[in-house]
Design a protein around this motif. Structure first.
Motif, PDB file in Angstrom:
ATOM      1  N   ARG A  24       0.813  -1.216   0.000  1.00 22.46           N
ATOM      2  CA  ARG A  24       0.000   0.000   0.000  1.00 22.46           C
ATOM      3  C   ARG A  24       0.852   1.275   0.000  1.00 22.46           C
ATOM      4  O   ARG A  24       0.382   2.343   0.351  1.00 22.46           O
ATOM      5  CB  ARG A  24      -0.915  -0.015   1.224  1.00 22.46           C
ATOM      6  N   MET A  25       2.129   1.151  -0.409  1.00 19.04           N
ATOM      7  CA  MET A  25       3.033   2.299  -0.374  1.00 19.04           C
ATOM      8  C   MET A  25       2.464   3.461  -1.200  1.00 19.04           C
ATOM      9  O   MET A  25       1.930   3.256  -2.288  1.00 19.04           O
ATOM     10  CB  MET A  25       4.408   1.908  -0.906  1.00 19.04           C
ATOM     11  N   PRO A  64       1.122  -1.952  10.312  1.00 17.05           N
ATOM     12  CA  PRO A  64       2.330  -1.242   9.887  1.00 17.05           C
ATOM     13  C   PRO A  64       2.000  -0.277   8.744  1.00 17.05           C
ATOM     14  O   PRO A  64       1.439  -0.700   7.724  1.00 17.05           O
ATOM     15  CB  PRO A  64       3.270  -2.339   9.390  1.00 17.05           C
ATOM     16  N   GLU A  65       2.318   1.020   8.933  1.00 14.16           N
ATOM     17  CA  GLU A  65       1.994   2.023   7.929  1.00 14.16           C
ATOM     18  C   GLU A  65       3.211   2.777   7.404  1.00 14.16           C
ATOM     19  O   GLU A  65       3.206   3.238   6.272  1.00 14.16           O
ATOM     20  CB  GLU A  65       0.990   3.039   8.493  1.00 14.16           C
ATOM     21  N   GLU A  91      -0.161  10.972   5.205  1.00 14.20           N
ATOM     22  CA  GLU A  91      -0.904  12.199   4.928  1.00 14.20           C
ATOM     23  C   GLU A  91      -2.230  12.237   5.677  1.00 14.20           C
ATOM     24  O   GLU A  91      -2.671  13.303   6.095  1.00 14.20           O
ATOM     25  CB  GLU A  91      -1.083  12.362   3.429  1.00 14.20           C
ATOM     26  N   LYS A  92      -2.837  11.093   5.894  1.00 15.56           N
ATOM     27  CA  LYS A  92      -4.111  11.047   6.623  1.00 15.56           C
ATOM     28  C   LYS A  92      -3.918  11.499   8.072  1.00 15.56           C
ATOM     29  O   LYS A  92      -4.768  12.179   8.645  1.00 15.56           O
ATOM     30  CB  LYS A  92      -4.681   9.630   6.583  1.00 15.56           C
ATOM     31  N   HIS A  93      -2.794  11.141   8.666  1.00  8.34           N
ATOM     32  CA  HIS A  93      -2.511  11.482  10.064  1.00  8.34           C
ATOM     33  C   HIS A  93      -1.345  12.472  10.148  1.00  8.34           C
ATOM     34  O   HIS A  93      -0.487  12.364  11.013  1.00  8.34           O
ATOM     35  CB  HIS A  93      -2.174  10.201  10.845  1.00  8.34           C
ATOM     36  N   ARG A 124       6.727  16.166  -3.763  1.00  8.55           N
ATOM     37  CA  ARG A 124       6.512  17.496  -3.175  1.00  8.55           C
ATOM     38  C   ARG A 124       6.168  17.449  -1.682  1.00  8.55           C
ATOM     39  O   ARG A 124       6.613  18.291  -0.916  1.00  8.55           O
ATOM     40  CB  ARG A 124       5.442  18.246  -3.946  1.00  8.55           C
ATOM     41  N   ALA A 125       5.372  16.487  -1.279  1.00  7.83           N
ATOM     42  CA  ALA A 125       5.015  16.397   0.147  1.00  7.83           C
ATOM     43  C   ALA A 125       6.260  16.128   0.989  1.00  7.83           C
ATOM     44  O   ALA A 125       6.443  16.738   2.045  1.00  7.83           O
ATOM     45  CB  ALA A 125       3.968  15.305   0.367  1.00  7.83           C
TER      46      ALA A 125
END
Length: 158
Positions: A24-25, A64-65, A91-93, A124-125
């Motif tokens: 899910r990268m 694991p995220e 980005e969600k958290h 960019r993030a």
């Protein structure tokens, strides 16, 4: 716990965490590791974990995220290469991520005089986050047909 609450724990990274994160990268991380090395997400995580002197996994609600760490570039000079690869949970958290990343940055700067690595100019993030953490970024350089920027941060004690 309220419905919007979540549990985040940072634990030592293990190979068992790789598959879940790699599957899910986030796209920017997938694109960056492929451009830099030709690696798949799983191969990039395996390589990074093996080359790290210290590595951690951020677990969100037990999943694991994010995996991150630092490898030694020059032990005698105290130069380390920080890295981070994760899912869209970053980005969600993002508020928790930003707050906790300052503590890890400071922890690494107590161990290393200089932290440096490269970031894909398309990411960019990550570039905004690195600047927010105080890293300086070089002008873009081309590698394997893609542009990257060196990012660097020196310990205030240097």
């Amino acid at each position: 716990m309220s419905p919007s609450a979540f549990d985040i724990r940072v634990i030592p990274a293990r190979a068992a965490h790789i598959r879940t994160i790699a599957r899910r990268m986030r796209k920017a991380d997938r694109d960056e590791v492929f451009a830099a090395s030709g690696y798949t997400p799983a191969a990039a995580l395996v390589f990074s974990l093996r080359k790290s002197s210290h590595a951690w996994t951020a677990m969100i609600d037990g999943v694991p995220e994010v995996m991150f760490g630092v490898g030694d570039l020059n032990v005698l000079a105290g130069v380390g290469a920080p890295w981070l690869l994760g899912t869209d949970a970053v980005e969600k958290h993002y508020v928790h991520f930003l707050r906790s990343s300052v503590g890890f940055r400071d922890q690494l700067l107590r161990r290393y005089a200089v932290l440096k690595n490269f970031v894909d100019v398309r990411n960019r993030a990550s570039i905004r986050w690195l600047r927010w953490l105080g890293f300086t970024l070089s002008d873009p350089v081309e590698f394997r047909g893609h542009e990257f920027r060196l990012f660097e941060l020196r310990s205030p004690d240097v």
